[in-house]
Design a protein around this motif. Structure first.
Motif, short mmCIF file in Angstrom:
data_model
loop_
_atom_site.label_atom_id
_atom_site.label_comp_id
_atom_site.label_asym_id
_atom_site.label_seq_id
_atom_site.Cartn_x
_atom_site.Cartn_y
_atom_site.Cartn_z
N ASP A 1 0.83 -1.21 0.00
CA ASP A 1 0.00 0.00 0.00
C ASP A 1 0.86 1.26 0.00
N PHE A 2 2.12 1.12 0.41
CA PHE A 2 3.00 2.28 0.56
C PHE A 2 4.29 2.17 -0.24
N VAL A 3 4.67 0.95 -0.59
CA VAL A 3 5.96 0.71 -1.26
C VAL A 3 5.72 -0.12 -2.51
N THR A 4 6.36 0.26 -3.61
CA THR A 4 6.29 -0.54 -4.84
C THR A 4 7.23 -1.73 -4.69
N LEU A 5 6.64 -2.91 -4.69
CA LEU A 5 7.42 -4.13 -4.46
C LEU A 5 7.56 -4.93 -5.74
N LYS A 6 8.73 -5.51 -5.92
CA LYS A 6 8.98 -6.41 -7.05
C LYS A 6 9.39 -7.77 -6.51
N LYS A 7 8.82 -8.82 -7.09
CA LYS A 7 9.11 -10.17 -6.61
C LYS A 7 10.55 -10.54 -6.92
N ARG A 8 11.22 -11.08 -5.94
CA ARG A 8 12.60 -11.53 -6.10
C ARG A 8 12.72 -12.89 -5.40
N GLY A 9 12.56 -13.96 -6.18
CA GLY A 9 12.55 -15.29 -5.60
C GLY A 9 11.30 -15.48 -4.76
#
Length: 651
Positions: free
Chosen positions: A22-30
């Motif tokens: 909701d606050f941070v753009t997350l990218k999947k890493r493993g």
């Protein structure tokens, strides 16, 4: 106040990656997610979210925690506010219940005492910097000791005026109640008059982990044979001297960064180390070290160096109380300063780099230090040497970790010129006696003296009903007795030699590694004695416990060995071909152990949630943060066990 069941639902529903995204753009890493930390400026992402563990962690600024921690930190909310935020997000109805009159009183009392302490700290600090008497006497003393302004301000040092009731009158005139001035110990009520406890003293505020002032220490500046040199606040609702360390708030960050804590005795020792550039230092404030204080340090590091001045007599007296450090599985070292020096004076003679080099060069393991110190007294006196060996053996025996015990036995064997086998024999005697005494005490509290069979049966039923893990523990005891000597796993090493792991060795190792103990002393005695004897080649599980000299142990063995080999639906194949337990041990035993661990985690989680509710009720934020860290660790363990059990949820 949010009820416990609702809090549990919020924790269970708050999926960490959903909350953070909701606050941070997350990218999947493993298996994890990566993003830019919202708590500090960074160009390369070092902020990691682990859905499996239920935590976030920034490897740049060090912040981390669970979903509730994140909302508290990011939205600047308190614990209850963060819970309500997450409840709204996950459409969980929060029905708050009113505090009971007693709970409301306790919460208000605690908060009122903390507010009074804060007022007192500001008043004392103002005296030191602005009042003529404070500047002349209090600041004069600090200047004489060589303390800089930045150190004085960092620790909020103050001064209480030399007058019978100056502070008390000022506090009452400022609107603070007499009741809380007395409860905190700032004032003493005598003949309907309030007197200042710390009058004429330099004041050292004692902060909790969160930075709030919990108590005070005061040093007298005039010569008065009848008055104590140092005076501390009395025990109160907000101050328990056995649970706090002076300087822990100012030192905690440095302790984590350096993975080490220096332990000194007094207030000025701490200030002097900070002034020298070493900040990972705390003080026991002249009190005997306690288990709670050691556990407080363990929240930040497992490595402690205790610094003593050159007074040998004082050191020997302190040694008697420091064995408890070893019980807490802390890596403890000791530094003995040169004769006539104390941490305060010695730290003034050199800079941070030089001081650290001296410490690293001269600190030694506690057991080795104790052995060497006492050996000087014993010399060639055979009686003194024998007593010395007994003293050292007692210290080694209380170390829980067997590998660490073995290392110390080897070192002490070389120093004392005593065969390792002799030391092991004495250590085992002490361990057995302690466990047997504990077991007997437990039995006395549960079993009538007459030992009649019907009473014994009643006691057995009581123990089993009181033990929430009885089913799992009895299953483990049953496997130990029936299959303890069976091979569980077998493989060949590089030389072609076959390495075997027995069923019993696997169970005991797993229980020992996770420090799992039964509340039923009978089961625990079986686990302990199996662990102590499993390395012996001739050890036969069935006959050892069947023929055990303790009547209760051999009766338990007889009961279990007489039970038929029960089968479970978990241990069948295709629901038609039923295999024996012996054939399925590789599957059965790890399942039993992990089911037991899962049950223990559920019970511990329940206790932590109950304690969190109490801390919430009383507004104890320090305790709340400690419990939240415990819950985070338990969540990680729960997830790991679920994975071992085939990703089944442990509810």
């Amino acid at each position: 106040m949010i009820d416990q069941s609702t809090v549990a639902r919020i924790f269970d529903s708050a999926e960490i990656s959903e909350v953070v995204s909701d606050f941070v753009t997350l990218k999947k890493r493993g298996v994890n997610y990566l993003g830019l930390c919202p708590f500090h400026n960074e160009k390369s992402p070092s902020f990691t979210v682990s859905p499996a563990k239920g935590i976030y962690k920034c490897f740049g600024c060090g912040k981390g925690g669970n979903a509730v921690n994140f909302i508290m930190e990011h939205e600047h909310l308190d614990y209850v506010g963060a819970l309500k935020y997450l409840a709204k997000k996950y459409h969980i109805e929060v029905v708050e219940k009113e505090l009971s009159p007693e709970q409301e009183r306790q919460k208000n009392d605690r908060e009122s005492m903390m507010i009074v302490n804060s007022f007192a700290q500001k008043s004392f600090t103002q005296n030191l910097h602005q009042h003529a008497q404070g500047m002349a006497i209090g600041m004069g003393y600090m200047r004489e000791r060589g303390f800089r302004d930045d150190i004085i301000k960092k620790f909020q040092v103050g001064y209480c005026l030399e007058a019978w009731d100056a502070f008390s009158n000022y506090a009452v005139d400022s609107g603070y109640k007499k009741e809380y001035l007395v409860k905190t110990g700032l004032s003493i009520e005598k003949e309907n008059r309030l007197l200042d406890r710390f009058r004429g003293r330099v004041i050292f505020p004692i902060h909790g982990i969160a930075g709030r002032v919990q108590a005070f220490g005061g040093r007298i500046l005039k010569n008065d044979a009848k008055a104590a040199k140092y005076l501390n606040s009395p025990e109160s609702e907000v101050y328990h001297k056995s649970r706090i360390l002076y300087g822990i708030f100012q030192a905690k960050k440095s302790i984590v960064q350096n993975d080490k804590c220096f332990l000194v005795e007094g207030y000025t020792d701490v200030l002097s180390f900070h002034q020298a550039g070493i900040e990972n230092v705390v003080a026991s404030s002249g009190t005997a070290l306690t288990a709670d204080q050691i556990r407080l340090i363990k929240r930040f590091t497992n490595n402690v160096t205790i610094i003593y001045d050159g007074d040998a007599a004082g050191i020997k007296a302190s040694l008697r109380g420091i064995d408890l450090v070893l019980e807490q599985e802390v890596n403890v070292k000791v530094l003995l300063l040169p004769q006539g020096e104390d941490p305060d004076s010695f730290s003034r003679t050199m800079g941070a780099t030089e001081l650290m080099e001296y410490i690293e060069k001269n600190e030694s393991d506690f057991i080795v230090f104790k052995t060497t110190l006492l050996l000087k007294d014993a010399k060639d006196d055979p009686v003194k040497r024998a007593n010395l060996i007994i003293d050292i053996v007692r210290s080694i025996a209380i170390i829980p970790d067997g590998i660490i015990r073995a290392v110390y036995v080897r070192e002490c064997s070389n120093i004392l010129n005593v065969d390792e086998r002799v030391l092991y024999t004495e250590i085992n005697k002490i361990i057995h006696k302690v466990k047997e005494d504990t077991w007997k005490n437990d039995q006395r509290s549960n079993i009538p003296e007459d030992g009649a069979s019907d009473k014994l049966a009643e006691n057995s039923a009581f123990l089993r009903s009181a033990n929430e893990c009885d089913l799992e523990e009895r299953a483990l005891v049953r496997v130990l007795l029936n299959f303890g000597n069976e091979i569980l796993f077998s493989e060949k090493d590089e030389a072609g030699k076959e390495e075997k792991l027995l069923v019993g060795q696997y169970i005991i190792t797993e229980l020992s590694n996770d420090e799992l103990e039964s509340v039923n002393p009978l089961y625990q005695l079986v686990f302990d004695q199996y662990g102590e004897n499993m390395v012996k080649e001739a050890f036969n599980t069935k006959t050892f416990f069947r023929d055990h000299p303790n009547e209760k142990v051999n009766q338990l063995a007889a009961d279990i060995l007489s039970e038929p080999h029960q089968l479970s639906g978990l241990w069948t194949r295709n629901e038609s071909v039923v295999e024996s337990e012996e054939m399925k041990l590789k599957e059965i035993v790890p399942k039993l152990v992990n089911e037991y661990k899962g049950k223990k985690v559920r019970l511990l989680m329940k206790e932590v949630m109950q304690e969190m509710q109490k801390a919430q009720d009383t507004g104890d934020s320090d305790r709340m943060m400690e419990l939240m860290r415990q819950k985070m660790v338990l969540d990680q363990i729960k997830n790991a066990i679920s994975k071992e059990l085939g990703n089944r949820t442990i509810s």
